[in-house]
Design a protein around this motif. Structure first.
Motif, PDB file in Angstrom:
ATOM      1  N   SER A 243       3.080   6.153  -6.907  1.00 53.28           N
ATOM      2  CA  SER A 243       1.795   7.829  -7.598  1.00 53.28           C
ATOM      3  C   SER A 243       3.175   8.976  -7.445  1.00 53.28           C
ATOM      4  O   SER A 243       2.394   9.509  -8.225  1.00 53.28           O
TER       5      SER A 243
ATOM      6  N   TRP B 171       1.552   4.471  -3.053  1.00 49.03           N
ATOM      7  CA  TRP B 171       1.833   5.835  -2.906  1.00 49.03           C
ATOM      8  C   TRP B 171       3.059   6.523  -3.796  1.00 49.03           C
ATOM      9  O   TRP B 171       3.309   7.617  -4.011  1.00 49.03           O
TER      10      TRP B 171
ATOM     11  N   ASN C 158       0.704  -1.135   0.463  1.00 49.30           N
ATOM     12  CA  ASN C 158       0.109   0.030   0.216  1.00 49.30           C
ATOM     13  C   ASN C 158       1.380   1.016   0.068  1.00 49.30           C
ATOM     14  O   ASN C 158       0.704   1.914  -0.691  1.00 49.30           O
ATOM     15  N   GLU C 159       1.496   0.872   0.755  1.00 50.60           N
ATOM     16  CA  GLU C 159       2.555   2.303   0.913  1.00 50.60           C
ATOM     17  C   GLU C 159       3.571   3.021  -0.653  1.00 50.60           C
ATOM     18  O   GLU C 159       3.809   3.755  -1.435  1.00 50.60           O
TER      19      GLU C 159
END
Length: 222
Positions: free
Chosen positions: A168, A165, A161-162
């Motif tokens: 992105s 980020w 998940n990190e």
């Protein structure tokens, strides 16, 4: 005669695409009118409608004719990098260079769009026009998946998940930088940053992006 007519039609379509490409970079999609495009291409509106049908379709045509060479080259760079690394994961620095080097190669090849297309591509991501939202996943699916997988392998200690980020933020920085956006001009009258030189951009951009990707993992629950 039919061959001559076909050649003229191709030439007209190319002139329209070339004109629209430059105008979209200079003014953005919304601010570019069909009249501006027809004047620059030296054609009438009927010719644009004949070849493309609408402004949205023309925008997609401008984008897609240049996208394939970039995605192909970026994936080829990653293929070569992973083959050289063998069972080991390539470094994050090498992975980011594989992508940025592909953009630089396109930027210095006028036949594949040159710097105009790199800026158009970057501006497209910054402005995110609805005309491309459905087509982007189809064009970029393999590219994004391959680079995400390579980065995850290089950073196995970062939570998925990190990592999403971070990726992105990383690609946002890359596309925004190549779009030629110099945010410092809002605050400094004469900034030293040259946001129009792709190679100079890459020199400072890649270390910045890599530093963010390889930073210590955020504590869970933070």
């Amino acid at each position: 005669m039919s061959d001559l007519l076909e050649a003229r039609q191709v030439d007209t379509a190319t002139r329209i695409l070339d004109a629209a490409e430059v105008l979209f970079v200079e003014h953005g999609f919304e601010a570019t009118s069909m009249r501006m495009i027809t004047q620059r291409a030296e054609v009438n509106l009927a010719a644009v409608n004949y070849h493309f049908g609408s402004k949205d379709a023309l925008f997609q045509g401008v984008f897609t004719r240049r996208l394939t060479p970039l995605t192909r080259l970026a994936v080829q760079n990653l293929d070569k990098l992973e083959a050289e690394a063998g069972p080991n994961a390539p470094s994050v620095d090498a992975i980011m260079h594989a992508f940025v080097d592909a953009a630089l190669d396109i930027a210095h090849d006028p036949k594949r769009g040159g710097v105009i297309f790199v800026r158009l591509l970057s501006r497209t991501f910054v402005e995110s026009h609805p005309a491309l939202r459905e087509s982007l996943p189809r064009h970029y699916e393999e590219l994004v998946a391959r680079y995400a997988q390579a980065t995850a392998k290089a950073l196995p200690h970062i939570d998925s998940n990190e990592l999403q980020w971070r990726l992105s933020f990383a690609f946002s920085a890359i596309f925004n930088a190549f779009a030629g956006n110099n945010i410092l001009r809002l605050f400094v009258s004469d900034p030293v940053v040259n946001a129009r030189d792709p190679r100079l951009i890459a020199t400072y951009l890649v270390p910045f992006v890599v530093a963010g990707l390889i930073a210590p993992a955020t504590a869970k629950g933070a």
